[in-house]
Scaffold this motif. Structure first.
Motif, PDB file in Angstrom:
ATOM      1  N   ILE A 175      48.004  22.596  54.015  1.00  9.88           N
ATOM      2  CA  ILE A 175      46.885  21.773  53.232  1.00  9.88           C
ATOM      3  C   ILE A 175      46.728  21.849  51.743  1.00  9.88           C
ATOM      4  O   ILE A 175      46.167  21.327  50.813  1.00  9.88           O
ATOM      5  CB  ILE A 175      45.593  21.789  54.196  1.00  9.88           C
ATOM      6  N   LEU A 176      47.105  23.319  51.461  1.00  4.94           N
ATOM      7  CA  LEU A 176      46.754  23.797  50.163  1.00  4.94           C
ATOM      8  C   LEU A 176      47.546  22.985  49.088  1.00  4.94           C
ATOM      9  O   LEU A 176      47.004  22.495  48.139  1.00  4.94           O
ATOM     10  CB  LEU A 176      47.206  25.222  50.098  1.00  4.94           C
ATOM     11  N   PHE A 177      48.771  22.577  49.487  1.00  4.79           N
ATOM     12  CA  PHE A 177      49.819  22.264  48.263  1.00  4.79           C
ATOM     13  C   PHE A 177      49.422  20.760  48.149  1.00  4.79           C
ATOM     14  O   PHE A 177      49.586  20.227  47.149  1.00  4.79           O
ATOM     15  CB  PHE A 177      51.156  22.426  48.862  1.00  4.79           C
ATOM     16  N   VAL A 179      57.387  22.389  41.764  1.00  8.24           N
ATOM     17  CA  VAL A 179      57.295  23.544  43.031  1.00  8.24           C
ATOM     18  C   VAL A 179      56.084  23.022  44.136  1.00  8.24           C
ATOM     19  O   VAL A 179      56.603  23.286  45.083  1.00  8.24           O
ATOM     20  CB  VAL A 179      57.042  24.804  42.068  1.00  8.24           C
ATOM     21  N   SER A 180      55.218  22.765  43.592  1.00  6.46           N
ATOM     22  CA  SER A 180      53.935  22.735  44.584  1.00  6.46           C
ATOM     23  C   SER A 180      54.322  21.514  45.423  1.00  6.46           C
ATOM     24  O   SER A 180      54.035  21.683  46.582  1.00  6.46           O
ATOM     25  CB  SER A 180      52.486  22.510  43.848  1.00  6.46           C
ATOM     26  N   TRP A 194      55.391  33.321  43.591  1.00  2.87           N
ATOM     27  CA  TRP A 194      56.056  34.174  42.618  1.00  2.87           C
ATOM     28  C   TRP A 194      56.305  33.460  41.297  1.00  2.87           C
ATOM     29  O   TRP A 194      56.251  33.610  40.262  1.00  2.87           O
ATOM     30  CB  TRP A 194      57.093  35.038  43.050  1.00  2.87           C
ATOM     31  N   TYR A 195      57.259  32.159  41.657  1.00  2.01           N
ATOM     32  CA  TYR A 195      57.832  31.404  40.665  1.00  2.01           C
ATOM     33  C   TYR A 195      56.666  30.788  39.988  1.00  2.01           C
ATOM     34  O   TYR A 195      56.941  30.512  38.700  1.00  2.01           O
ATOM     35  CB  TYR A 195      58.486  30.410  41.169  1.00  2.01           C
ATOM     36  N   LEU A 196      55.891  30.153  40.733  1.00  2.96           N
ATOM     37  CA  LEU A 196      54.568  29.495  40.179  1.00  2.96           C
ATOM     38  C   LEU A 196      53.814  30.488  38.991  1.00  2.96           C
ATOM     39  O   LEU A 196      53.385  30.045  37.871  1.00  2.96           O
ATOM     40  CB  LEU A 196      53.626  28.978  41.052  1.00  2.96           C
ATOM     41  N   PRO A 236      69.437  14.613  31.306  1.00  2.10           N
ATOM     42  CA  PRO A 236      67.983  14.390  31.842  1.00  2.10           C
ATOM     43  C   PRO A 236      67.205  15.634  31.665  1.00  2.10           C
ATOM     44  O   PRO A 236      67.753  16.788  31.375  1.00  2.10           O
ATOM     45  CB  PRO A 236      68.146  14.234  33.299  1.00  2.10           C
ATOM     46  N   ALA A 237      65.750  15.552  31.794  1.00  2.79           N
ATOM     47  CA  ALA A 237      65.075  16.655  31.446  1.00  2.79           C
ATOM     48  C   ALA A 237      65.183  17.926  32.765  1.00  2.79           C
ATOM     49  O   ALA A 237      65.800  17.454  33.822  1.00  2.79           O
ATOM     50  CB  ALA A 237      63.674  16.204  31.475  1.00  2.79           C
ATOM     51  N   ARG A 238      64.834  19.038  32.291  1.00  3.44           N
ATOM     52  CA  ARG A 238      65.240  20.065  33.349  1.00  3.44           C
ATOM     53  C   ARG A 238      63.662  20.489  33.692  1.00  3.44           C
ATOM     54  O   ARG A 238      63.271  21.729  32.950  1.00  3.44           O
ATOM     55  CB  ARG A 238      66.097  21.108  33.005  1.00  3.44           C
ATOM     56  N   PRO A 239      62.968  20.238  34.711  1.00  5.36           N
ATOM     57  CA  PRO A 239      61.546  20.329  34.559  1.00  5.36           C
ATOM     58  C   PRO A 239      61.296  21.691  35.211  1.00  5.36           C
ATOM     59  O   PRO A 239      60.176  22.302  35.229  1.00  5.36           O
ATOM     60  CB  PRO A 239      60.970  19.127  35.405  1.00  5.36           C
ATOM     61  N   LEU A 240      62.171  22.536  36.029  1.00 10.70           N
ATOM     62  CA  LEU A 240      62.132  23.601  36.845  1.00 10.70           C
ATOM     63  C   LEU A 240      62.604  24.690  35.872  1.00 10.70           C
ATOM     64  O   LEU A 240      62.350  25.876  36.382  1.00 10.70           O
ATOM     65  CB  LEU A 240      62.490  23.575  37.992  1.00 10.70           C
ATOM     66  N   SER A 241      63.100  24.471  34.670  1.00 10.11           N
ATOM     67  CA  SER A 241      63.626  25.603  33.976  1.00 10.11           C
ATOM     68  C   SER A 241      62.368  26.517  33.298  1.00 10.11           C
ATOM     69  O   SER A 241      61.502  25.952  32.911  1.00 10.11           O
ATOM     70  CB  SER A 241      64.525  25.164  32.867  1.00 10.11           C
ATOM     71  N   VAL A 242      62.540  27.790  33.232  1.00 12.86           N
ATOM     72  CA  VAL A 242      61.840  28.706  32.646  1.00 12.86           C
ATOM     73  C   VAL A 242      62.491  29.583  31.535  1.00 12.86           C
ATOM     74  O   VAL A 242      63.509  30.167  32.247  1.00 12.86           O
ATOM     75  CB  VAL A 242      60.910  29.513  33.926  1.00 12.86           C
TER      76      VAL A 242
END
Length: 481
Positions: free
Chosen positions: A19-21, A60-61, A430-432, A456-462
């Motif tokens: 339910i949190l996500f 991620v969520s 941890w990633y968030l 394309p964009a890479r939305p998860l890259s950090v």
């Protein structure tokens, strides 16, 4: 450690994670739609940087919400086969409608939202963001409708022990559905609002990303000023509805055991230790008549006490009683912090670098997880408060469990889920936190549409955790400015 008890523990464990996500992504999807709309209107780079920063958090969520939701569906067949058999004709279509109308909509536009920044026009990309946000609301509509029917069942007939729909309009729009839908959607928005405000305040305390922190906190305060009072109103209306359709749950929420003398009203119990066997509250602290004012909107109104029904018809009182107070207490704290922030904003010192603003920022930091805690507490009140029934008044939880399942089988699956969740969600969280700690950076934002590069964009890259020296100095200068 019966199969019934372990099945209830397993379902509570799984849904507490799940339910949190979805709640967080409901609010975050609408925040992203607002931020992208502001960028389209102003073309200010800060709005675009904020959009792509929170898009990473959303991606991620959303993924973790999908993973945890898949596990839940298996339990209906393995642990709650009788419920699936007897109520499947109603719950099955409602959950299928959620997949057909919401999940497909989200899945269709999510790819464009995450990867289509340089492949579609900005207006099409904004449309994709809005469709994902709409999909989260539609999903909430069907899930809350199914759960509300189990709380206040209407529009059905019982044929050979099976629940058969006879009026789908009454099934979907059952008596508690409108109040529970409004309460849940506002809870999701407020949860996201305080996460955004808490993260933004942390940047202000830390002295980095001052422009992003200032804007994020402003938006969080403005939205909280609207949503928190609306949630109080929705909660009050929901409470009146509970008193009408689930009076035993309301009595457990208030710790109200016995009928009082005529005309003395109902006290509001502020503190107490519910004693289920003794049918009383130990160390009770209560305000006379205030319960009547809050619960019935009259000076001498009454509600049904717990002792009006047999002991085996009552829910576990202590978790319902305390869960309700945790939810309300956190709501009061969030309201007070919002009012203090509005005062500071009006007086012009909400972003003052001196000490009087820092305590406000710390308050937002401390309350950033408050929405999640209040959400779980409220959900426990709803679900535990309807016991001993899974379909209120019609099907007991003890009768809904799978008849041939063993305690060992449930325990093994529960341990497996716990280990898998520890790895999957531990890594995800941890990633968030890593992305939040790094914060929004222009160097990680895709360039404008229209260039020759169509990657394309890479939305998860950090990027690296360390900020380059020249950029760090730029951030410091922006904060000083």
């Amino acid at each position: 450690m019966s199969p019934l008890f372990l099945s209830r523990v397993q379902f509570a464990f799984v849904i507490s994670f799940h339910i949190l996500f979805p709640a967080f992504t409901i609010g975050l999807a609408h925040w992203l739609a607002f931020v992208e709309w502001r960028w389209l209107r102003t073309r200010e780079s800060l709005w675009r940087d904020l959009y792509f920063f929170w898009l990473k958090i959303f991606a991620v969520s959303f993924g973790m919400g999908v993973v945890s939701g898949i596990v839940m569906s298996f339990q209906f067949g393995t642990n709650w086969a009788v419920l699936s058999e007897r109520a499947g004709a109603i719950l099955g279509p409602l959950l299928s409608y959620e997949v057909l109308t919401a999940f497909f909509l989200e899945a269709t536009f999510l790819g464009v939202m995450l990867f289509g920044w340089k492949r579609v026009s900005h207006k099409v990309h904004f449309l994709a963001t809005c469709m994902v946000a709409l999909g989260t609301l539609i999903s909430t509509f069907w899930i809350i409708s199914a759960n509300s029917w189990m709380q206040t069942p209407q529009g059905h007939a019982i044929v050979d022990g099976m629940f058969v729909p006879v009026d789908w309009w009454a099934v979907i729009f059952n008596p508690s559905f409108p109040y529970r839908l409004a309460h849940m959607v506002l809870a999701a928005f407020i949860t996201t609002c305080f996460v955004i405000g808490g993260v933004s305040a942390w940047y202000l305390v830390r002295g980095d990303h001052f422009a992003a922190g200032r804007r994020g906190l402003k938006m969080a305060v403005a939205f909280a000023a609207i949503a928190v009072p609306l949630q109080i109103l929705a909660g009050d209306l929901h409470g009146l509805n509970v008193g009408k359709h689930q009076p035993v749950k309301l009595a457990a929420m208030e710790g109200h055991w016995h009928e009082g003398e005529p005309g003395e009203g109902v006290p509001l119990v502020l503190f107490g230790l519910p004693d289920q066997d003794g049918e009383r509250n130990r160390f009770e602290v209560a305000v006379p008549r205030l319960g009547s004012v809050v619960l019935t909107h009259s000076w001498d109104g009454t509600i049904q006490p717990l002792t009006a029904v047999p002991a085996d018809e009552r829910p576990p009182v202590a978790p319902v009683f305390w869960g309700f107070r945790v939810m309300v207490g956190l709501g009061v704290l969030m309201l007070l912090l919002t009012l203090a922030s509005l005062w500071a904003w009006w007086r012009g010192w909400m972003f003052d670098q001196s000490g009087r603003a820092r305590w406000l920022w710390q308050g937002w930091r401390l309350l950033s997880p408050a929405g999640f805690v209040a959400l779980l507490a409220g959900w426990y009140v709803v679900e535990i408060g309807r016991q001993p029934y899974v379909v209120y008044g019609l099907l007991r939880t003890s009768e809904a469990v799978s008849p041939n399942i063993t305690a060992a089988a449930v325990m093994s699956s529960l341990v497996t889920y716990a280990c898998a969740y520890a790895v999957i969600f531990g890594a995800g969280i941890w990633y968030l936190l890593k992305m939040i700690r790094r914060g929004p950076h222009p160097d990680e934002t895709p360039p404008e549409h229209g260039g020759g590069d169509k990657t394309p964009a890479r939305p998860l890259s950090v990027g690296d955790d360390e900020v380059p020296g020249d950029q760090h100095e730029a951030v410091k200068k922006e904060g000083a400015r």
